[in-house]
Scaffold this motif. Structure first.
Motif, short mmCIF file in Angstrom:
data_model
loop_
_atom_site.label_atom_id
_atom_site.label_comp_id
_atom_site.label_asym_id
_atom_site.label_seq_id
_atom_site.Cartn_x
_atom_site.Cartn_y
_atom_site.Cartn_z
N ASP A 309 15.12 6.36 -7.85
CA ASP A 309 15.15 5.58 -9.09
C ASP A 309 15.28 6.42 -10.34
N ASP A 310 15.28 7.75 -10.23
CA ASP A 310 15.46 8.58 -11.43
C ASP A 310 16.25 9.83 -11.08
N GLU A 367 16.98 0.02 -2.48
CA GLU A 367 17.72 0.95 -1.64
C GLU A 367 19.23 0.78 -1.79
N GLY A 368 19.65 -0.16 -2.64
CA GLY A 368 21.07 -0.44 -2.79
C GLY A 368 21.58 -0.18 -4.19
N ILE A 369 21.88 -1.25 -4.91
CA ILE A 369 22.59 -1.14 -6.18
C ILE A 369 21.78 -0.42 -7.26
N CYS A 370 20.45 -0.34 -7.14
CA CYS A 370 19.63 0.37 -8.13
C CYS A 370 19.15 1.73 -7.63
N SER A 371 19.62 2.17 -6.49
CA SER A 371 19.26 3.49 -5.96
C SER A 371 20.33 4.49 -6.38
N LEU A 372 19.91 5.57 -7.04
CA LEU A 372 20.85 6.54 -7.61
C LEU A 372 21.34 7.50 -6.54
N ARG A 378 26.24 4.19 -11.04
CA ARG A 378 25.02 3.39 -11.18
C ARG A 378 24.71 3.19 -12.67
N PHE A 379 24.30 1.95 -13.00
CA PHE A 379 23.84 1.67 -14.35
C PHE A 379 22.42 2.21 -14.52
N ARG A 404 26.76 9.18 -12.28
CA ARG A 404 27.14 9.36 -10.87
C ARG A 404 26.45 10.63 -10.40
N SER A 405 25.37 10.48 -9.65
CA SER A 405 24.58 11.63 -9.21
C SER A 405 25.43 12.61 -8.40
N ARG A 406 25.20 13.90 -8.65
CA ARG A 406 25.94 14.93 -7.92
C ARG A 406 25.32 15.24 -6.56
N ALA A 407 23.99 15.18 -6.46
CA ALA A 407 23.35 15.58 -5.20
C ALA A 407 21.99 14.90 -5.06
N ARG A 408 21.65 14.64 -3.81
CA ARG A 408 20.31 14.14 -3.47
C ARG A 408 19.53 15.32 -2.90
#
Length: 464
Positions: A309-310, A367-372, A378-379, A404-408
């Motif tokens: 979430d962040d 776990e879906g549309i709000c998971s970065l 993602r908004f 758009r996150s680069r890495a988890r």
């Protein structure tokens, strides 16, 4: 009536005496004037008296200690005084109307087993409740209390006049049959409840097994309660039984409402934009979002995390820097007053256990549309904090954004990277530009920690 101790059976426990009182107390109560009458009628051995008194107390009979209760002579004198006046006319003693103030609060028990009601108002002191004035209330119940007396500066005393809300409904307990009757026992720091339980035909519990049960009828004076068994959990505690015990004791809403699940099914599965950027085409969202999809955002969470979430990003500009923290913009998909919003309000937060989580939002969101997740749009809502060369933060700015996150990344991977070690087993190699950013973050974090220390901040290093 005398009850003899069965030969060769040893001392009878508290549960035995509770069951005996349920069967016999109603018929024997008129002939009892003190605890010794109970001993005689029940055939209590000397070594069993403490357990018997505990059973009396838990059943609300009131003669739980030596000397409690009126003597027969005293009762007779009281009856004689109330029979008639010296002139032969019957006396009339109108019942005293209760005049004490009324408070509402939660019934709790101290470690010594003394009942207290914690009032809803923080300005009111705790109210002591005598054991005979519980009126069928159980630990954790929300109750209404009428104050009776207060001596000097001592805490007030009161009597429970109404149970407003039950605090224990579902619970994890032990299957504890007595003779040919099935019982379940729930026991924690405050409560010790022994209830008859209905066992479904498809469940075959053994004595001592852990079970999930639900109370159907609560015990009242003279009437025993009733529960039914829901699940058989086995003989020993596991992560599953601990989760169920905590969820039941805290009344955690584990399941989402049908309305919330129905709304979640209609949510988009992805965030797609026209070919233009935000500045060129503001039509892809009602909010004037700042397009930050090219910035090197990363998420850093535990290895088992599924909801991200962040995300964080640190940009250097000359000798200064900008720290960006992007939070998933749930409000984009959950308007106020919807079923999802009501469920989230009731939960307040996600609750994390060692092997699972009870999310605040349905999985389609958390776990879906709000998971970065990495590599997807993602908004978000971004907080931007400028940092000077000494690490002092400036005035923060807040605005809607899209990233758009680069890495988890995981904590273990980041720790190994900053320590110059190889990735942990199962870990991945981090891109060189992200490694450089993480090292800059480490320096910025050190400066912020030093600044906090200079301001006099305390740091408690406590075990988790």
């Amino acid at each position: 009536m005398g009850w003899k101790k069965e030969a060769g059976k040893g001392l009878r426990n508290k549960e035995y005496w509770e069951e005996w009182l349920r069967r016999n107390a109603e018929s024997l109560r008129p002939g009892v004037s003190n605890v010794h009458d109970w001993y005689r009628l029940a055939g209590v051995a000397k070594g069993e008296r403490r357990l018997f008194r505990a059973a009396l107390k838990s059943m609300g009979e009131g003669y739980g200690r030596r000397g409690k209760g009126k003597s027969r002579k005293g009762a007779a004198r009281e009856g004689a005084r109330g029979a008639e006046t010296p002139y032969g006319a019957p006396t009339r003693h109108p019942e005293k109307k209760p005049t004490g103030a009324v408070r509402e609060g939660r019934l709790r028990f101290t470690r010594e087993g003394r009942p207290l009601v914690i009032p809803d108002s923080r300005d009111d002191p705790a109210i002591r409740i005598p054991g005979h004035a519980l009126s069928g209330a159980l630990p954790k119940d929300r109750v209404r209390v009428r104050l009776e007396r207060q001596r000097g500066g001592a805490p007030p005393y009161g009597r429970i006049v109404q149970v407003l809300e039950r605090g224990i409904r579902r619970f994890v307990g032990r299957y504890s049959p007595v003779g040919d009757r099935a019982f379940v026992r729930f026991r924690d720091r405050e409560a010790d409840i022994h209830l008859p339980v209905a066992v479904p035909r498809n469940l075959k519990p053994s004595p001592g097994d852990l079970v999930l049960a639900e109370i159907d009828r609560y015990p009242e004076r003279g009437e025993e309660g009733r529960a039914h068994m829901i699940r058989l959990l086995g003989a020993d505690h596991t992560m599953e039984t601990i989760f169920l015990a905590v969820a039941c004791s805290r009344d955690l809403p584990v399941e989402f409402s049908s309305g919330a699940l129905g709304e979640a099914e209609h949510l988009p599965k992805a965030v797609r934009f026209p070919s233009g950027r935000q500045g060129e085409d503001a039509g892809w969202d009602d909010a004037r979002r700042v397009d930050q999809r090219d910035l090197p955002y990363v998420t850093i969470d535990g290895e088992d995390a599924r909801d991200f979430d962040d995300a964080v990003c640190l940009l250097e500009e000359g000798g200064s820097a900008r720290l960006l923290v992007a939070i998933a913009d749930v409000s984009r998909y959950v308007p106020v007053g919807t079923a999802i919003d009501r469920d989230a309000y009731a939960r307040g937060t996600s609750v994390y256990f060692p092997d699972r989580a009870v999310p605040m939002l349905p999985p389609a969101l958390s776990e879906g549309i709000c998971s970065l997740k990495p590599g997807v749009n993602r908004f978000t809502m971004t907080v931007e904090i400028p940092l000077d060369p000494q690490g002092r933060p400036g005035t923060a700015a807040f605005y809607p954004s899209v990233i758009r996150s680069r890495a988890r990344l995981t904590y273990e991977e980041v720790h190994a990277c900053l320590a110059g070690a190889s990735p942990p087993p199962g870990g991945k190699k981090i891109a060189s530009d992200l490694v450089a950013m993480l090292r800059r973050m480490e320096v910025a974090a050190g400066r912020l920690t030093l600044a906090r220390s200079v301001r006099g901040a305390l740091d408690f290093d406590l075990p988790e």
